[in-house]
Design an enzyme around this catalytic site. Structure first.
Site, PDB file in Angstrom:
ATOM      1  N   SER A 126       0.721  -0.993  -0.047  1.00 35.32           N
ATOM      2  CA  SER A 126      -0.171   0.342   0.379  1.00 35.32           C
ATOM      3  C   SER A 126       1.228   1.607   0.311  1.00 35.32           C
ATOM      4  O   SER A 126       2.369   1.164   0.678  1.00 35.32           O
ATOM      5  CB  SER A 126      -0.655   0.281   1.204  1.00 35.32           C
ATOM      6  N   ASP A 127       0.184   2.554  -0.340  1.00 37.48           N
ATOM      7  CA  ASP A 127       1.035   3.011  -0.112  1.00 37.48           C
ATOM      8  C   ASP A 127       1.432   3.956   1.573  1.00 37.48           C
ATOM      9  O   ASP A 127      -0.011   3.195   2.377  1.00 37.48           O
ATOM     10  CB  ASP A 127       0.608   4.728  -0.795  1.00 37.48           C
ATOM     11  N   TRP A 128       1.396   5.162   1.989  1.00 39.90           N
ATOM     12  CA  TRP A 128       2.111   5.469   3.304  1.00 39.90           C
ATOM     13  C   TRP A 128       0.878   5.779   4.033  1.00 39.90           C
ATOM     14  O   TRP A 128      -0.283   6.415   3.233  1.00 39.90           O
ATOM     15  CB  TRP A 128       2.575   6.752   3.249  1.00 39.90           C
ATOM     16  N   ASN A 129       0.046   4.263   4.732  1.00 39.12           N
ATOM     17  CA  ASN A 129      -0.975   4.627   5.530  1.00 39.12           C
ATOM     18  C   ASN A 129      -2.122   4.918   4.475  1.00 39.12           C
ATOM     19  O   ASN A 129      -3.799   5.475   4.958  1.00 39.12           O
ATOM     20  CB  ASN A 129      -1.731   6.264   5.716  1.00 39.12           C
ATOM     21  N   SER A 130      -2.099   4.088   2.779  1.00 37.90           N
ATOM     22  CA  SER A 130      -3.767   3.938   2.377  1.00 37.90           C
ATOM     23  C   SER A 130      -4.571   3.763   2.608  1.00 37.90           C
ATOM     24  O   SER A 130      -5.922   3.507   2.395  1.00 37.90           O
ATOM     25  CB  SER A 130      -2.782   3.738   0.742  1.00 37.90           C
TER      26      SER A 130
END
Ligand code: NOJ
Length: 743
Positions: free
Chosen positions: A300-304
């Site tokens: 995932s992207d950061w905190n996505s």
């Protein structure tokens, strides 16, 4: 025997204890045995994965699906935690540091304090270089030299690997058409084909022929998918993408990267027409993993994952986790939700064990491919041997030379005769080092960057060089104008160096206007009133609105953000030592209000009307614009035939003559158009490009080998390739050939 049973019981008790505790512990049985399949270097990777998976508890599996951050990014967007809070069972660390010893210590913790000794995979954002910073990706695309970009990525991989990085979050292959979006700097411009070519080149560069090679790192295609469609150029925002546009515009660059063997893919922050990219089963599982058979993993992207709550598709962390894992996100970056919730979701039968096993197998597979089980530690070499090696610097210089674009050259003001008596080098970018590095410049250090002013001094040794800063990048302080004007008065030619700070582009760095701040524009205006020749040098991370600056400048060179070696190439272009060959990979609109404007818009109902009434309908500098000091004359476009069967290939050629006495390099771009089709297609579509050196007074023939299914077909909204018979046009410059594709 009794003794043995007692001993076995004790071992089982110890293993049982280890299985129950979060951190596990070292089992002497696991550590000493050479016979276990997953530790056997000779065994096939699939067998090793299967064997290891069979030994893992659910908790151990879940840990593999998490990535935590260690260290600090240079931006406020991503702040990491401390290592002592990180379990040795963790799957991956975003390692924001450049010390290989520290990395090895962290790895030691995983190898020795986890029950099964599963190595950590260390990741970092190596976007355009580690310490040797190359030009930003948007600039790289303007070189149209995929081989050179591949070489730069290979060197960035080497520099990263010796610092302990196994995996980079690069390349970004988001097609992007709104220059207000700060992240246009990180991709390869507005065109799907161009992004696809550089996607493949950079994956090959980072990964080499073998991931286990000590110079290779794993690549990550991002941000899957459609992030570049960010509404109004704002970041982290909604994207409206029809399935048709998804398939013909946003997916091709990812498919090209997957076909090139990209080890991983990052799911984006964006919401794709109501289904966020990190909860999108269609794009992540049906397209990526099933249709394209991508066997790497999705991070995932950061905190996505957590952000699915903000996006309104999950009401809790647990529901966000459920949506992401079931959609196809294998590893959770930063927010630790997988750690907290997957075990429960499995126990509640909401996430199948098969899905968890599939995700874990993908992660383990890459770790085996990288050779991390067999060689978990990096060899620590002396620092002087790691960074900024001469071959890295010369590649950075060559790439910067090829990425710079000569936008304007009225009355051939450039190149400057190197007998020019004096030059005034003025502007906030003139003696600046930091901002030439560009966004995401990893461990690039401003002190390693040669400024434009210093490079001009070294290039023009016979001329007097004056310098004045004139003003800051923004604000209202015009106190420096007077000195700038005085300095300019003394000089024969005025070189004005303007642009954007590096923090003005990249993540979370959108701008509502693509003009330069008024304080910079006014500086140029004041200087132009002196009536001296003006050459404008620009360093920025996005196309700019130059509608007020261009008319005041005789020559304009777009340097982009060239990285550690930018001064020397631009000084060389000024003097004529270097003949510019860069061409724009992204349109420079006439003004911000013209955005979005890109060469491959779909056909409109009334082609010549409907544009804004108050400005020209043309962009200021279109896609592929870029001047040279050579005079290239295009001969006639020729095709061996004009009636073509669908299974036949065709060679079309065009001779290009360098009708000047200056050696140069020219890029020929081959476009196709389909005048009538069952869907409306773009006005024209780039299908091939080639760059060749052409010696003064000689001719080179450029060829396009047209393959109908590859070059003339379109995809429908489900991703099926369709090739219709009928008329097609192939064009180069303003010449075109009409082809009739037979039934
Ligand atoms: C967020 C960015 O969107 C992404 O491009 C980057 O790779 C990650 N943070 C990790 O730093």
């Amino acid at each position: 025997m009794k003794k043995y049973i007692k001993y076995r019981k004790a071992i089982i008790a110890v293993i049982g204890f280890c299985l129950l505790t979060e951190f596990g512990c070292v089992s002497s049985e696991e550590k000493s045995s050479d016979l276990v399949v997953y530790k056997n270097q000779e065994a096939p990777i699939d067998d090793r994965v299967k064997d290891l998976l069979g030994r893992m508890t659910l908790e151990e599996k879940v840990y593999q699906l998490n990535q935590v951050a260690f260290g600090k990014h240079m931006t406020a967007n991503n702040i990491g935690g401390e290592m002592d809070k990180v379990s040795p069972l963790i799957g991956s660390i975003i390692y924001v540091n450049q010390d290989p010893n520290l990395r090895n210590d962290l790895q030691k913790k995983a190898m020795e304090q986890s029950r099964l000794g599963i190595p950590i995979i260390f990741a970092n954002d190596i976007i355009h270089g580690f310490k040797t910073i190359y030009p930003i990706s948007l600039a790289q695309a303007c070189s149209w030299n995929a081989e050179l970009v591949e070489q730069a990525c290979a060197m960035a991989a080497k520099e990263s690997k010796v610092s302990g990085i196994d995996w980079t979050f690069s390349p970004m292959v988001d097609v992007a058409r709104d220059p207000r979006w700060g992240r246009v700097a990180e991709g390869y411009g507005e065109d799907p084909y161009t992004n696809a070519v550089f996607s493949k080149a950079s994956v090959k560069g980072y990964q080499g022929n073998d991931l286990a090679d000590e110079n290779s790192i794993a690549a990550c295609l991002k941000h899957y998918v459609g992030y570049g469609a960010s509404e109004g150029g704002q970041d982290y925002i909604y994207t409206e993408i029809s399935n048709q546009t998804l398939w013909d515009t946003y997916l091709p660059s990812f498919e090209a990267g997957v076909n090139a063997g990209a080890a991983t893919v990052m799911s984006g922050f964006n919401d794709i027409s109501g289904v966020p990219a990190s909860a999108n089963h269609y794009t992540l599982t049906e397209i990526l993993k099933e249709k394209w058979e991508m066997d790497g993993f999705v991070v995932s992207d950061w905190n996505s994952v957590k952000q699915l709550i903000n996006q309104g598709v999950a009401s809790s962390d647990k529901e966000a986790t459920l949506k992401a894992i079931n959609a196809g996100v294998d590893m959770d970056m930063a927010d630790r939700l997988y750690l907290d919730h997957i075990s429960d979701l499995v126990k509640e039968n909401k996430v199948s064990l098969n899905r968890v096993d599939d995700a874990v197998s993908r992660v383990l597979n890459l770790k085996f491919q990288l050779g991390l089980f067999d060689k978990p530690y990096v060899t620590v070499t002396p620092e002087y041997n790691r960074y900024l090696l001469p071959e890295y610097i010369s590649t950075a210089e060559k790439l910067a030379e090829e990425t710079m674009v000569l936008l304007k050259n009225s009355d051939n003001i450039l190149p400057l005769n190197n007998k020019v008596s004096s030059l005034a080098v003025i502007g906030p970018m003139a003696n600046n080092q930091e901002d030439l590095l560009g966004s995401w410049s990893a461990y690039g250090d401003a002190k390693d960057v040669e400024s434009i002013y210093k490079a001009i001094e070294s290039e023009f040794v016979q001329s007097k060089i004056f310098y004045a800063r004139g003003c800051d990048f923004d604000g209202n302080d015009s106190a420096g104008y007077t000195e700038a004007i005085n300095v300019a008065r003394k000089a024969e030619v005025v070189v004005v160096c303007l642009g954007e700070k590096k923090s003005w582009s990249g993540e979370n760095a959108s701008r509502s206007t693509i003009s330069l701040p008024k304080i910079q524009e006014d500086l140029l205006l004041k200087l132009s009133e002196l009536g001296k020749p003006i050459v404008l040098l620009l360093s920025n991370g996005r196309p700019l609105d130059l509608s007020r600056l261009a008319p005041l400048s005789d020559g304009i060179i777009e340097l982009w953000q060239p990285g550690v070696v930018g001064g020397k190439p631009v000084a060389g272009i000024l003097s004529g030592r270097i003949n510019p060959s860069g061409k724009l990979a992204m349109t420079f609109p006439f003004s911000t209000g013209q955005v979005p404007i890109y060469y491959n818009m779909r056909k409109k109902a009334r082609p010549t009307s409907g544009m804004y009434q108050d400005i020209t309908k043309e962009p200021l500098y279109g896609f592929t614009h870029g001047l040279s000091y050579s005079n290239f004359k295009y001969g006639d476009l020729k095709s061996s035939k004009t009636n073509l069967r669908k299974d036949e290939n065709l060679i079309i050629e065009i001779p290009v003559t360098n009708a000047s006495d200056v050696d140069g390099a020219e890029v020929v771009h081959w476009f196709i158009s389909d005048p009538v089709c069952s869907i409306s297609r773009p006005i024209k579509e780039l299908k091939f490009f080639e760059k060749k050196s052409i010696k003064a007074g000689t001719t080179e023939v450029f060829e396009f080998h047209l393959n109908p299914i590859r070059d003339l077909s379109f995809v429908d909204s489900s991703g099926n390739k369709i090739l219709e018979s009928g008329e097609y046009h192939v064009s180069v410059g303003n010449q075109k050939i009409v082809i009739n594709l037979l039934d």
